[in-house]
Each structure stands twice: as structure tokens, then as C-alpha cells.
Design a protein around this motif. Structure first.
Motif, short mmCIF file in Angstrom:
data_model
loop_
_atom_site.label_atom_id
_atom_site.label_comp_id
_atom_site.label_asym_id
_atom_site.label_seq_id
_atom_site.Cartn_x
_atom_site.Cartn_y
_atom_site.Cartn_z
N LEU A 216 43.96 40.99 35.25
CA LEU A 216 44.76 40.76 36.39
C LEU A 216 44.31 41.47 37.56
N PHE A 217 43.70 41.92 37.51
CA PHE A 217 42.39 42.55 39.24
C PHE A 217 41.75 41.03 39.46
N ASP A 218 41.00 40.48 38.49
CA ASP A 218 40.44 39.62 38.24
C ASP A 218 41.08 37.95 39.18
N ARG A 219 41.97 37.86 38.63
CA ARG A 219 43.27 37.09 39.07
C ARG A 219 43.46 37.16 40.67
N CYS A 220 44.05 38.19 40.70
CA CYS A 220 44.55 38.68 41.98
C CYS A 220 43.72 38.39 42.91
N ARG A 221 42.03 38.82 42.55
CA ARG A 221 41.22 38.68 43.37
C ARG A 221 41.20 39.31 43.92
N LEU A 222 41.27 40.62 43.64
CA LEU A 222 41.34 42.49 44.45
C LEU A 222 39.94 42.28 45.10
N ASN A 223 38.67 41.68 44.09
CA ASN A 223 37.49 42.67 45.16
C ASN A 223 36.31 41.14 45.17
N ALA A 224 37.11 40.28 45.34
CA ALA A 224 37.24 38.84 45.96
C ALA A 224 36.78 38.32 47.31
#
Length: 111
Positions: free
Chosen positions: A44-52
């Protein structure tokens, strides 16, 4: 009479919000307590681009920021739950990194 109705409605709304908050916390605790739940959270964090990087130079930036805001809210909820929840989030991050490293090793073996 209007004030009584408004006061009653405010109390009902407060009860509903309290119940929602309680259920949200329980759901996050359940999510963090299992490897599958921790995996889901990291995805979820990846798909929400938390650290991107979210800035695109066009209107997609607004969409990216909206998705990122969702991840930030869950991250803040976890932090508000205390040290044990934070430790479980860190465990999720470590498990996720390990899975990514294993995938890289498999790709290298294929080459």
C-alpha cells in the motif's frame, strides 16, 4: 428545540467517530500482527508513493500527492498507536526489503 436536536446529533456523531477510530485501530493492529498484513501495508505504501518522487511537472503531481497523503495518514495512525506498532511497522519494512533482495538474487541467478 433546534439546539437540542443539534446537541443530540453532535453526541451521536461523536459516538460514531469514536467507534470508527476504535475499529480502525483494531484493524491496523490486526494488519501489523501478521506477515500477510505487513506485506499488504508495505505494498500500500509503495502504491501510494510514500517514499517516491511525486513531482511530475504536470497535473499528475496532484494525483500522486493525493495518494501519498493516504499513506501518510496510515503512517501517522501507526505512530499514534505507540512503540509496539512502530516496531511492527519496522518489521514490515525489514521483511519487505528482504523480499525485494531475494527477488533480485533470483533475477541475477536467471542471468
Amino acid at each position: 428545540m433546534q439546539t437540542i436536536t443539534t446537541d443530540r446529533q453532535q453526541r451521536i456523531n461523536a459516538l460514531i467517530q469514536g467507534e470508527v477510530a476504535r475499529r480502525d485501530k483494531e484493524a491496523l493492529e490486526a494488519l501489523l500482527s501478521s506477515p500477510d498484513g505487513r506485506w499488504f501495508l508495505m505494498r500500500l505504501f509503495d502504491r501510494c508513493r510514500l517514499n517516491a518522487e511525486i513531482f511530475t511537472g504536470n497535473s499528475a503531481t496532484f494525483r500522486n500527492e493525493g495518494m501519498r497523503k493516504v499513506a501518510i495518514m496510515y503512517q501517522e495512525d501507526i505512530a499514534a498507536m505507540g512503540l509496539e506498532a512502530i516496531k511492527l511497522k519496522q518489521l514490515a519494512e525489514l521483511e519487505y526489503i528482504k523480499a525485494q533482495q531475494e527477488a533480485i538474487k533470483l533475477m541475477e541467478q536467471e542471468d
